[in-house]
Design an enzyme around this catalytic site. Structure first.
Site, PDB file in Angstrom:
ATOM      1  N   ASN A 115       2.417  39.211  39.189  1.00 19.18           N
ATOM      2  CA  ASN A 115       1.410  39.480  40.223  1.00 19.18           C
ATOM      3  C   ASN A 115       1.637  40.824  40.918  1.00 19.18           C
ATOM      4  OD1 ASN A 115       3.652  38.791  41.662  1.00 19.18           O
ATOM      5  ND2 ASN A 115       2.767  36.998  42.667  1.00 19.18           N
ATOM      6  N   TYR A 130      15.752  36.520  45.349  1.00 18.75           N
ATOM      7  CA  TYR A 130      14.837  35.374  45.426  1.00 18.75           C
ATOM      8  C   TYR A 130      15.595  34.055  45.604  1.00 18.75           C
ATOM      9  CZ  TYR A 130      10.429  37.840  44.308  1.00 18.75           C
ATOM     10  OH  TYR A 130       9.305  38.634  44.343  1.00 18.75           O
ATOM     11  N   HIS A 137       5.541  42.515  45.532  1.00 22.06           N
ATOM     12  CA  HIS A 137       6.241  41.573  46.420  1.00 22.06           C
ATOM     13  C   HIS A 137       6.108  42.061  47.853  1.00 22.06           C
ATOM     14  CE1 HIS A 137       9.378  39.347  48.489  1.00 22.06           C
ATOM     15  NE2 HIS A 137       9.700  40.516  49.022  1.00 22.06           N
ATOM     16  N   GLU A 167      15.696  41.293  53.489  1.00 21.24           N
ATOM     17  CA  GLU A 167      15.312  42.018  52.267  1.00 21.24           C
ATOM     18  C   GLU A 167      15.514  43.535  52.415  1.00 21.24           C
ATOM     19  OE1 GLU A 167      11.347  40.628  51.372  1.00 21.24           O
ATOM     20  OE2 GLU A 167      12.081  38.637  50.837  1.00 21.24           O
TER      21      GLU A 167
HETATM   22  P1  ATP Z   1       6.577  37.415  46.747  1.00 16.98           P
HETATM   23  O1  ATP Z   1       7.711  36.683  47.428  1.00 16.98           O
HETATM   24  O2  ATP Z   1       6.956  37.988  45.386  1.00 16.98           O
HETATM   25  O3  ATP Z   1       5.943  38.452  47.645  1.00 16.98           O
HETATM   26  P2  ATP Z   1       4.771  35.279  47.419  1.00 16.98           P
HETATM   27  O4  ATP Z   1       5.468  35.283  48.737  1.00 16.98           O
HETATM   28  O5  ATP Z   1       3.289  35.462  47.390  1.00 16.98           O
HETATM   29  O6  ATP Z   1       5.382  36.375  46.448  1.00 16.98           O
HETATM   30  P3  ATP Z   1       6.471  33.096  46.605  1.00 16.98           P
HETATM   31  O7  ATP Z   1       6.096  31.676  46.749  1.00 16.98           O
HETATM   32  O8  ATP Z   1       7.472  33.694  47.513  1.00 16.98           O
HETATM   33  O9  ATP Z   1       5.108  33.950  46.621  1.00 16.98           O
HETATM   34  O10 ATP Z   1       6.943  33.280  45.095  1.00 16.98           O
HETATM   35  C1  ATP Z   1       7.753  34.378  44.718  1.00 16.98           C
HETATM   36  C2  ATP Z   1       7.289  34.876  43.357  1.00 16.98           C
HETATM   37  O11 ATP Z   1       7.584  33.861  42.380  1.00 16.98           O
HETATM   38  C3  ATP Z   1       5.783  35.089  43.207  1.00 16.98           C
HETATM   39  O12 ATP Z   1       5.336  36.320  43.691  1.00 16.98           O
HETATM   40  C4  ATP Z   1       5.608  34.978  41.724  1.00 16.98           C
HETATM   41  O13 ATP Z   1       6.019  36.176  41.043  1.00 16.98           O
HETATM   42  C5  ATP Z   1       6.576  33.854  41.375  1.00 16.98           C
HETATM   43  N1  ATP Z   1       5.923  32.544  41.413  1.00 16.98           N
HETATM   44  C6  ATP Z   1       5.505  31.852  42.503  1.00 16.98           C
HETATM   45  N2  ATP Z   1       4.957  30.682  42.180  1.00 16.98           N
HETATM   46  C7  ATP Z   1       5.032  30.605  40.829  1.00 16.98           C
HETATM   47  C8  ATP Z   1       4.632  29.631  39.859  1.00 16.98           C
HETATM   48  N3  ATP Z   1       4.044  28.488  40.224  1.00 16.98           N
HETATM   49  N4  ATP Z   1       4.875  29.901  38.557  1.00 16.98           N
HETATM   50  C9  ATP Z   1       5.473  31.050  38.171  1.00 16.98           C
HETATM   51  N5  ATP Z   1       5.886  32.005  39.019  1.00 16.98           N
HETATM   52  C10 ATP Z   1       5.653  31.800  40.333  1.00 16.98           C
HETATM   53 MG    MG Z   2       7.574  35.226  48.878  1.00 17.42          MG
END
Ligand code: ATP
Ligand code: MG
Length: 139
Positions: free
Chosen positions: A114, A51, A117, A128
């Site tokens: 959530n 990440y 991923h 990835e």
């Molecule tokens: P992912 O990359 O896990 O598929 P995404 O692309 O929907 O999710 P991203 O913005 O890439 O969302 O965020 C990566 C992950 O970081 C999210 O899936 C969540 O687990 C966490 N995350 C994102 N925003 C927040 C927040 N505001 N507070 C806490 N955790 C968050």
């Molecule tokens: Mg993401």
């Protein structure tokens, strides 16, 4: 359209609640082929590297702790338009805003926890998939 591959993860909150089988079933019903699968626990450093695009975000440290808090199921999925279709099946990042029937709406409990991923673009999918499955022959 040609087949495409994406990297999916069933996150520790979902694996820990015994939801991996149900999520794999919905992946199957969604028409994805599972090209590679591995269950294991990530180190914190591995989660941070995965990440790394989010390292300046306020939630980064908690995210790396969460992603290394228990076992995950790491998947290489293949389908036509796999990247967009997998993100559609997952739903919005925040489960409270995810559409009915999506995985995050069904199984997510917070914006962090959530349940799944998914890669968000061809470039991130390539990074990835290489991050977890490099050096391995993917059929
Ligand atoms: P992912 O990359 O896990 O598929 P995404 O692309 O929907 O999710 P991203 O913005 O890439 O969302 O965020 C990566 C992950 O970081 C999210 O899936 C969540 O687990 C966490 N995350 C994102 N925003 C927040 C927040 N505001 N507070 C806490 N955790 C968050
Ligand atoms: Mg993401």
């Amino acid at each position: 359209m040609a087949k495409e591959r994406t990297l999916a993860i069933i996150k520790p909150d979902a694996v820990g609640r015994g939801l991996a089988g149900e999520i794999l079933s919905q992946i199957h019903k969604g028409g994805f082929e599972i090209i590679a699968v591995e269950t294991r626990r990530l180190s914190k450093a591995e989660a941070e590297g995965f990440y790394a695009v989010h390292r300046e975000r306020p939630f980064f440290a908690d995210l790396a702790t969460f992603m290394s808090s228990g076992k995950v199921v790491i998947l290489a999925l293949e389908a036509e338009n796999a990247i967009a279709r997998w993100r559609e099946l997952m739903g919005a990042t925040d489960p409270a805003k995810a559409a009915p029937g999506t995985l995050r709406q069904q199984f997510g409990t917070s914006i962090q926890n959530n349940c799944t991923h998914g890669s968000d673009a061809p470039e991130t999918a390539a990074f990835e998939l290489g991050y977890f499955f490099s050096g391995r022959q993917l059929l």
